[in-house]
Design a protein around this motif. Structure first.
Motif, mmCIF file in Angstrom:
data_model
loop_
_atom_site.group_PDB
_atom_site.id
_atom_site.type_symbol
_atom_site.label_atom_id
_atom_site.label_comp_id
_atom_site.label_asym_id
_atom_site.label_seq_id
_atom_site.Cartn_x
_atom_site.Cartn_y
_atom_site.Cartn_z
ATOM 1 N N VAL A 265 -2.259 64.350 12.219
ATOM 2 C CA VAL A 265 -1.582 65.467 11.561
ATOM 3 C C VAL A 265 -1.125 66.443 12.641
ATOM 4 N N ASP A 266 -0.265 67.365 12.267
ATOM 5 C CA ASP A 266 0.334 68.250 13.274
ATOM 6 C C ASP A 266 -0.711 69.036 14.054
ATOM 7 N N GLY A 267 -1.717 69.597 13.372
ATOM 8 C CA GLY A 267 -2.723 70.389 14.067
ATOM 9 C C GLY A 267 -3.500 69.591 15.092
ATOM 10 N N GLN A 306 4.676 59.038 18.678
ATOM 11 C CA GLN A 306 5.973 59.663 18.864
ATOM 12 C C GLN A 306 7.097 58.813 18.262
ATOM 13 N N LEU A 307 6.917 57.520 18.276
ATOM 14 C CA LEU A 307 7.931 56.626 17.712
ATOM 15 C C LEU A 307 7.801 56.467 16.211
ATOM 16 N N ASP A 308 6.646 56.779 15.667
ATOM 17 C CA ASP A 308 6.445 56.671 14.226
ATOM 18 C C ASP A 308 7.138 57.846 13.537
ATOM 19 N N SER A 309 8.009 57.560 12.614
ATOM 20 C CA SER A 309 8.808 58.608 11.971
ATOM 21 C C SER A 309 8.104 59.264 10.798
ATOM 22 N N THR A 310 6.932 58.805 10.456
ATOM 23 C CA THR A 310 6.269 59.320 9.252
ATOM 24 C C THR A 310 4.995 60.102 9.534
ATOM 25 N N CYS A 311 4.531 60.103 10.740
ATOM 26 C CA CYS A 311 3.195 60.663 10.987
ATOM 27 C C CYS A 311 3.213 62.080 11.515
ATOM 28 N N SER A 312 4.343 62.637 11.889
ATOM 29 C CA SER A 312 4.359 64.004 12.430
ATOM 30 C C SER A 312 5.741 64.600 12.235
ATOM 31 N N ARG A 314 9.187 66.986 13.308
ATOM 32 C CA ARG A 314 10.173 66.848 14.385
ATOM 33 C C ARG A 314 9.755 67.644 15.617
ATOM 34 N N ASP A 315 9.248 68.859 15.425
ATOM 35 C CA ASP A 315 8.840 69.678 16.564
ATOM 36 C C ASP A 315 7.663 69.060 17.308
ATOM 37 N N ALA A 318 8.826 66.338 19.506
ATOM 38 C CA ALA A 318 9.396 66.853 20.754
ATOM 39 C C ALA A 318 8.299 67.233 21.750
ATOM 40 N N MET A 319 7.192 67.767 21.269
ATOM 41 C CA MET A 319 6.066 68.074 22.151
ATOM 42 C C MET A 319 5.492 66.806 22.769
ATOM 43 N N LEU A 320 5.385 65.761 21.974
ATOM 44 C CA LEU A 320 4.871 64.494 22.500
ATOM 45 C C LEU A 320 5.809 63.906 23.538
ATOM 46 N N LEU A 321 7.119 64.023 23.296
ATOM 47 C CA LEU A 321 8.080 63.501 24.271
ATOM 48 C C LEU A 321 7.982 64.262 25.585
ATOM 49 N N ASN A 322 7.842 65.572 25.512
ATOM 50 C CA ASN A 322 7.678 66.366 26.741
ATOM 51 C C ASN A 322 6.394 65.997 27.474
ATOM 52 N N LEU A 323 5.337 65.721 26.718
ATOM 53 C CA LEU A 323 4.079 65.315 27.358
ATOM 54 C C LEU A 323 4.229 63.979 28.075
#
Length: 427
Positions: A265-267, A306-312, A314-315, A318-323
């Motif tokens: 989840v996002d948190g 990050q590739l899963d479109s249903t688990c998190s 959009r923002d 983007a945080m995962l991509l930056n990581l």
């Protein structure tokens, strides 16, 4: 009758005159009375009365004058005033008793509990984190006077843990304080010293990780604060060993990251990203030192999320991509930094780091690293005013467009402004 009436005010009336009686008056009084002529009440003034007491003598008081006449003074024997009389206090008066001041540092906090003392200390460090180096020695000395039993040591550990996981942005300062106290607290009971009790308290929260990541918002928020505090402890808690860090925390952080990513989840994801940005480089170095590739497994899980479109959201993606980009650049570190003389855009990735950013007419940013930098920059210089010199008088930049010139109205207004400025300057 009218002729004999005197209309003058006061006519016909006479006031008796004060003074000696006439012979006729004395005769009438003698005939009316017993023949003895008595003087009028308005006769000559009576003589002045003698004073009841004599004036005091030159070398004595009333008593001396009375003694000289052989009589007793009216004031003598009737007064009870005396300089030897006791002081008079009204009813209900309480005499003030001054308590002497004693400079006893042990009694300074005699009415303060340990919880209040620690709360004041941590609040001060939270408000002024820059004073940590100056204050921590005094804090440790004060706590050594207070923490003298196993119960007070356990209470101290719980207080610092609670404050470090509840006060926002206090995890770093709290971890530094824990490291200092673990080395400078004198008490070391059989149940464990400060560091051992602190790690034991953290282990209690660690065992509830699987339930905490699936709990409600309040439970997750409390758990996330604990995770970040444990990361600060891993970076700041010094122990003896090759890495000078607690190995048990290295394994605990790996399991905490897995628990967070197991419920994406996002948190939970945001907490994992914060933890990896904080400790990622150190964790990977320590894992590599022990011959482990744990970071590769963590990065693989993050890439799947990050590739899963249903688990998190959009923002968060983007945080995962930056990581992931941060880790691919070795957490922002330069592996082999070239010297300043040999640095080129090809061998130094930070070559253009301090270069300014410019914008084209369309608002597209470009820097010196852009292949078309020279052409775009020259266009900006040709289009706009570029003035390297500054006026020495007023410190403003003198900039003119020599080719096009200024508008006539603007030029006239500018000349008026210059004349007015010169006139005021000469006044």
């Amino acid at each position: 009758m009218t002729d004999s009436f005197d209309r003058t005010p006061g006519a016909g009336r006479s006031r008796p005159k004060l003074g000696s009686p006439s012979p006729e008056d004395l005769g009438r009084l003698a005939e009316a009375g017993d023949g003895s002529a008595k003087p009028s009440t308005f006769s000559q003034h009576e003589p002045l009365r003698q004073p009841k007491t004599s004036l005091p003598l030159a070398d004595g008081g009333v008593g001396s004058a009375a003694e000289s006449r052989g009589t007793q003074s009216p004031l003598q024997g009737s007064s009870i005033l005396s300089i030897d009389a006791p002081e008079f206090y009204p009813f209900g008066y309480t005499e003030y008793q001054e308590v002497p001041y004693e400079d006893n540092s042990e009694g300074y906090y005699q009415d303060v509990t340990l919880a209040e003392l620690v709360q004041d200390m941590l609040s001060h460090l939270n408000a002024s984190p820059g004073s940590f180096e100056l204050e921590v020695e005094g804090i440790a000395a004060t706590l050594n006077e207070w923490v003298t039993t196993e119960e007070t040591l356990q209470e101290l550990v719980e207080l610092i843990y609670t404050q470090s996981t509840s006060i926002p942005n206090f995890a770093y300062t709290g971890a530094r304080l824990c490291n200092y106290l673990s080395q400078h607290l004198a008490i070391s009971p059989a149940s464990g010293n400060f560091r051992q009790l602190l790690l034991r308290r953290c282990h209690t929260e660690y065992e509830q990780r699987n339930d905490a990541v699936k709990g409600d918002e309040v439970t997750q928020k409390s758990f996330h604060s604990y995770v970040l505090f444990l990361g600060e402890l891993y970076l700041n808690l010094e122990i003896r060993g090759p890495t000078k860090r607690a190995t048990i925390l290295l394994e605990a952080l790996k399991n905490l990251i897995d628990a967070l990513l197991s419920n994406p989840v996002d948190g939970n994801i945001i907490c994992a990203v914060k933890l990896l940005k904080l400790t990622g480089s150190v964790l990977e170095d320590d894992w590599k030192l022990n011959g482990k590739t744990e970071m590769d497994a963590v990065v693989a899980k993050i890439r799947n999320i990050q590739l899963d479109s249903t688990c998190s959201s959009r923002d968060v993606k983007a945080m995962l991509l930056n990581l992931l980009e941060l880790r691919s650049s070795d957490w922002g570190r330069v592996v082999s930094g070239a010297s300043a003389v040999e640095a080129t855009p090809d061998n130094d990735p930070n070559y253009f780091m301090n270069e300014p950013t410019f914008y084209t007419d369309d608002g597209v940013p470009f820097t010196a690293a852009d292949p078309e930098y020279s052409e775009k920059y020259q266009e900006i210089v040709d289009r706009e005013c570029y003035c390297p010199d500054f006026s020495e008088e007023n410190g403003t930049e003198e900039c003119y467009e020599e080719e096009d010139g200024m508008d006539p109205e603007i030029e006239e207004a500018y000349e008026k402004f210059c004349l007015e400025s010169e006139r005021k300057r000469r006044q």
